[in-house]
Design a protein around this motif. Structure first.
Motif, PDB file in Angstrom:
ATOM      1  N   TRP A   1      40.682 -11.759   8.866  1.00  0.00           N
ATOM      2  CA  TRP A   1      40.222 -12.534  10.027  1.00  0.00           C
ATOM      3  C   TRP A   1      40.667 -13.998   9.950  1.00  0.00           C
ATOM      4  CZ3 TRP A   1      38.698 -11.468  14.726  1.00  0.00           C
ATOM      5  CH2 TRP A   1      38.044 -12.464  15.478  1.00  0.00           C
ATOM      6  N   PRO A   2      40.511 -14.684   8.800  1.00  0.00           N
ATOM      7  CA  PRO A   2      41.047 -16.049   8.710  1.00  0.00           C
ATOM      8  C   PRO A   2      42.551 -16.120   8.979  1.00  0.00           C
ATOM      9  CG  PRO A   2      39.521 -15.657   6.913  1.00  0.00           C
ATOM     10  CD  PRO A   2      39.732 -14.336   7.588  1.00  0.00           C
ATOM     11  N   ALA A   3      43.296 -15.134   8.484  1.00  0.00           N
ATOM     12  CA  ALA A   3      44.745 -15.131   8.722  1.00  0.00           C
ATOM     13  C   ALA A   3      45.050 -14.983  10.214  1.00  0.00           C
ATOM     14  CB  ALA A   3      45.400 -13.996   7.934  1.00  0.00           C
ATOM     15  N   LEU A   4      44.289 -14.137  10.890  1.00  0.00           N
ATOM     16  CA  LEU A   4      44.489 -13.950  12.334  1.00  0.00           C
ATOM     17  C   LEU A   4      44.200 -15.238  13.094  1.00  0.00           C
ATOM     18  CD1 LEU A   4      45.169 -11.759  14.440  1.00  0.00           C
ATOM     19  CD2 LEU A   4      42.709 -11.283  14.601  1.00  0.00           C
ATOM     20  N   MET A   5      43.145 -15.945  12.721  1.00  0.00           N
ATOM     21  CA  MET A   5      42.815 -17.197  13.384  1.00  0.00           C
ATOM     22  C   MET A   5      43.840 -18.293  13.081  1.00  0.00           C
ATOM     23  SD  MET A   5      40.174 -16.684  15.249  1.00  0.00           S
ATOM     24  CE  MET A   5      41.006 -15.114  15.585  1.00  0.00           C
ATOM     25  N   LEU A   6      44.416 -18.285  11.881  1.00  0.00           N
ATOM     26  CA  LEU A   6      45.455 -19.256  11.550  1.00  0.00           C
ATOM     27  C   LEU A   6      46.708 -19.035  12.402  1.00  0.00           C
ATOM     28  CD1 LEU A   6      45.126 -19.388   7.654  1.00  0.00           C
ATOM     29  CD2 LEU A   6      44.720 -21.272   9.244  1.00  0.00           C
ATOM     30  N   VAL A   7      47.037 -17.776  12.631  1.00  0.00           N
ATOM     31  CA  VAL A   7      48.172 -17.464  13.516  1.00  0.00           C
ATOM     32  C   VAL A   7      47.887 -17.974  14.930  1.00  0.00           C
ATOM     33  CG1 VAL A   7      49.463 -15.580  14.611  1.00  0.00           C
ATOM     34  CG2 VAL A   7      48.936 -15.482  12.171  1.00  0.00           C
ATOM     35  N   THR A   8      46.647 -17.814  15.406  1.00  0.00           N
ATOM     36  CA  THR A   8      46.265 -18.317  16.725  1.00  0.00           C
ATOM     37  C   THR A   8      46.443 -19.831  16.803  1.00  0.00           C
ATOM     38  OG1 THR A   8      44.635 -16.523  16.960  1.00  0.00           O
ATOM     39  CG2 THR A   8      44.384 -18.440  18.408  1.00  0.00           C
ATOM     40  N   LEU A   9      45.970 -20.536  15.776  1.00  0.00           N
ATOM     41  CA  LEU A   9      46.126 -22.000  15.746  1.00  0.00           C
ATOM     42  C   LEU A   9      47.596 -22.404  15.731  1.00  0.00           C
ATOM     43  CD1 LEU A   9      43.388 -23.208  13.207  1.00  0.00           C
ATOM     44  CD2 LEU A   9      43.375 -23.408  15.693  1.00  0.00           C
ATOM     45  N   TYR A  10      48.409 -21.662  15.009  1.00  0.00           N
ATOM     46  CA  TYR A  10      49.826 -21.993  14.906  1.00  0.00           C
ATOM     47  C   TYR A  10      50.489 -21.989  16.282  1.00  0.00           C
ATOM     48  CZ  TYR A  10      54.743 -21.648  13.615  1.00  0.00           C
ATOM     49  OH  TYR A  10      56.101 -21.864  13.517  1.00  0.00           O
TER      50      TYR A  10
END
Length: 278
Positions: free
Chosen positions: A32-41
């Motif tokens: 989940w953190p990785a998915l949110m980091l991709v969103t921020l990117y």
């Protein structure tokens, strides 16, 4: 009460350690953190006004959203423990139900802090312009997070008591996602119709996001919020009301559910689960 808190704390810390040493759980902590980091990117080059990046608005909002999602984790965990007989075993020990509930609060809260750390450390490198150097900002993050968990975890326990099976937990996902969608997590809530804004302010998700944004965004960012203000008083009042209601209702609901637990009820649920798999 002291014995219940001590037993619950020990139980919760053991469950948290088990979660952090299990490959499947570790994957869930990171996914989940990785998915949110991709969103921020992908948001990092978009502005929402005043030249401030949209990713800067979304990052603290995600922190608040994750705190609210701990409610879903609590509900799913309680339902699973009800199905496999864990709650029945807790009922059979002195002060077992109270210690069980305290333990779940400790383990779910601890897992949330791990998830937030995994997300926040790289996210701060990805999104510039946040008030990360201010001790007051982190103080606000802490009190909003603590009050938010008090507001959401007891509600998760109540929902876990309502759903009779892990399969039925799927009914909870869509309403939670709908509340997140209207709560200003990924775009300013002021861009939504007035009646949607009013509906969003009933639930803790919006106030958790608002509190986190007030901590980490510059003062000028309040211009895109309702009333051009961070509304700390209202945040405290709404989250506090949810917390009081949950803390009053959850123990009573959990005790009532535990009274109806029996070996035959657990066996019947297992049989139904096995028939579904077959």
């Amino acid at each position: 009460m002291t014995a219940v808190l001590r037993q619950g704390r020990t139980r919760g810390l053991i469950e948290l350690c088990q979660s952090l040493t299990n490959a499947g759980d570790l994957f869930n902590h990171c996914f989940w953190p990785a998915l949110m980091l991709v969103t921020l990117y992908f948001m990092r080059h978009h502005d929402y006004g005043g030249g401030f990046p949209l990713a800067g608005l979304v990052l603290p909002s995600i922190l608040g959203m994750n705190a609210a999602m701990a409610m879903v984790t609590m509900s799913q965990t309680l339902t699973a423990d009800r199905e496999d007989g864990t709650l029945l075993r807790a009922k059979a020990t002195p002060d077992g139900v109270g210690a069980y509930l305290v333990g779940k609060v400790v383990s779910v809260s601890g897992a949330l802090l791990v998830d937030l750390a995994i997300f926040l450390v790289p996210a701060l490198l990805l999104v510039p312009g946040l008030a990360t150097a201010s001790p007051a900002a982190w103080g606000t993050v802490l009190w909003v997070l603590a009050l938010g968990l008090l507001a959401t975890l007891p509600l998760g326990a109540v929902l876990g008591s309502v759903f009779g099976s892990a399969r039925a937990q799927g009914l909870l996902t869509l309403p939670v996602l709908a509340v997140i969608a209207i709560s200003g997590i990924f775009y300013p809530i002021t861009a939504l119709p007035g009646w949607v804004q009013g509906l969003a302010q009933v639930f803790p998700v919006y106030w958790l996001g608002l509190g986190m944004r007030s901590a980490l965004l510059p003062a000028g960012a309040a211009a895109v919020e309702i009333g051009d203000s961070w509304r700390h008083l209202e945040t405290t009042a709404v989250l506090g009301a949810w917390a009081v209601a949950g803390l009053l209702i959850a123990p009573a609901v959990l005790r009532r559910m535990a009274r109806h637990e029996s070996g035959s009820a657990v066996a019947a649920r297992r049989d139904r689960a096995l028939r579904r798999v077959a």
